[in-house]
Design a protein around this motif. Structure first.
Motif, mmCIF file in Angstrom:
data_model
loop_
_atom_site.group_PDB
_atom_site.id
_atom_site.type_symbol
_atom_site.label_atom_id
_atom_site.label_comp_id
_atom_site.label_asym_id
_atom_site.label_seq_id
_atom_site.Cartn_x
_atom_site.Cartn_y
_atom_site.Cartn_z
ATOM 1 N N TYR A 20 -4.253 5.926 -0.389
ATOM 2 C CA TYR A 20 -3.560 5.350 0.770
ATOM 3 C C TYR A 20 -2.056 5.289 0.535
ATOM 4 C CZ TYR A 20 -2.276 1.934 4.360
ATOM 5 O OH TYR A 20 -1.682 1.293 5.416
ATOM 6 N N LYS A 21 -1.668 4.796 -0.626
ATOM 7 C CA LYS A 21 -0.244 4.652 -0.917
ATOM 8 C C LYS A 21 0.432 5.994 -1.174
ATOM 9 C CE LYS A 21 -0.735 0.069 -2.956
ATOM 10 N NZ LYS A 21 -0.662 -0.705 -4.197
ATOM 11 N N GLY A 24 2.289 9.290 2.919
ATOM 12 C CA GLY A 24 3.201 8.646 3.855
ATOM 13 C C GLY A 24 2.927 9.088 5.277
ATOM 14 N N LYS A 47 -0.520 2.801 10.080
ATOM 15 C CA LYS A 47 -1.251 3.465 8.999
ATOM 16 C C LYS A 47 -2.535 2.726 8.608
ATOM 17 C CE LYS A 47 -0.352 5.172 4.324
ATOM 18 N NZ LYS A 47 0.634 5.170 3.227
ATOM 19 N N GLU A 48 -2.501 1.403 8.538
ATOM 20 C CA GLU A 48 -3.713 0.674 8.155
ATOM 21 C C GLU A 48 -4.798 0.829 9.209
ATOM 22 O OE1 GLU A 48 -5.355 -3.699 6.788
ATOM 23 O OE2 GLU A 48 -3.205 -3.347 6.803
ATOM 24 N N GLU A 108 -7.913 1.027 -4.465
ATOM 25 C CA GLU A 108 -6.512 0.854 -4.093
ATOM 26 C C GLU A 108 -6.313 -0.242 -3.047
ATOM 27 O OE1 GLU A 108 -2.884 3.806 -2.725
ATOM 28 O OE2 GLU A 108 -4.943 4.435 -2.369
ATOM 29 N N MET A 109 -7.230 -0.362 -2.107
ATOM 30 C CA MET A 109 -7.004 -1.208 -0.935
ATOM 31 C C MET A 109 -7.792 -2.513 -0.909
ATOM 32 S SD MET A 109 -4.675 0.272 0.687
ATOM 33 C CE MET A 109 -4.678 -0.729 2.166
ATOM 34 N N LEU A 112 -5.728 -5.516 -1.200
ATOM 35 C CA LEU A 112 -4.558 -5.560 -0.324
ATOM 36 C C LEU A 112 -4.896 -5.753 1.146
ATOM 37 C CD1 LEU A 112 -2.537 -2.587 -1.892
ATOM 38 C CD2 LEU A 112 -2.285 -5.032 -2.359
ATOM 39 N N SER A 113 -6.082 -5.347 1.543
ATOM 40 C CA SER A 113 -6.420 -5.353 2.964
ATOM 41 C C SER A 113 -7.874 -5.751 3.165
ATOM 42 C CB SER A 113 -6.164 -3.958 3.553
ATOM 43 O OG SER A 113 -6.772 -3.832 4.810
#
Length: 186
Positions: A20-21, A24, A47-48, A108-109, A112-113
């Motif tokens: 994800y990161k 871009g 993006k999310e 990864e996420m 964070l989400s």
């Protein structure tokens, strides 16, 4: 294919390849050959929101594939072996297992989400449910079927990641044999 579906397909591949990161918006726009306005028209929250749509698309694709295979075979053992054989064939012919694994996105996420974590959790639960229901049909008790389904989900997903990191199919071949032997014991 409509624009929204095209964006989801291309972004899914990019997210799986680079994380994800690592991807871009500019790269997504360029790969899709669309404007920023077009992306935000379909994904107003950016993006999310696109990632969540990609995870839902993966969910649909992966579970549909597994369900089709599991319907073709009378036992969990045969269906699991066929599922893993398909993953091995995909890896041997394409050099990757893109489309089936999403562990990189989860790792990864997840912290964070919550929406991304929940979308990933939903997919893992659906996969587990497919295995669980097939195990029940094979005569396993609920508690044992639940435990084995969890182990199968974790083993196959982990095996895919090992294949990708080792650039070899050995991990999935070993997991296929171990699961087969385990199911025969019960």
């Amino acid at each position: 294919m409509n624009t929204k579906s095209m964006i989801i397909d291309i972004a899914t591949t990019l997210f799986q390849q680079k994380g994800y990161k690592g991807v871009g918006l500019t790269e997504i726009l360029k790969a899709c050959d669309i404007s920023k306005g077009s992306l935000y028209h379909h994904f107003p929250n950016g993006k999310e929101e696109l990632l969540i749509a990609c995870l839902q698309s993966l969910n649909d694709f992966i579970t549909r594939e597994i369900v089709e295979i599991f319907k073709k075979y009378p036992t969990t053992e045969e269906a699991t072996r066929a599922t893993i054989d398909k993953l091995i064939l995909d890896f041997e012919t394409k050099g990757t297992i893109t489309g089936y694994t999403f562990s990189s996105i989860v790792s990864e996420m997840a912290s964070l989400s919550d929406p991304a974590r929940e979308a990933c959790a939903n997919l893992y639960h659906k996969i587990q449910d497919i295995y669980f229901n097939k195990l029940l049909a094979d005569g396993f008790e609920k508690e044992k079927a639940s435990s084995i389904a969890l182990m199968m989900t974790a083993s196959i997903e982990g095996g895919m990641m090992l294949c990708l990191t080792e650039k070899a199919t050995t991990p999935l071949k070993v997991i296929s044999q171990v699961i087969t032997n385990l199911l025969k014991e019960f």
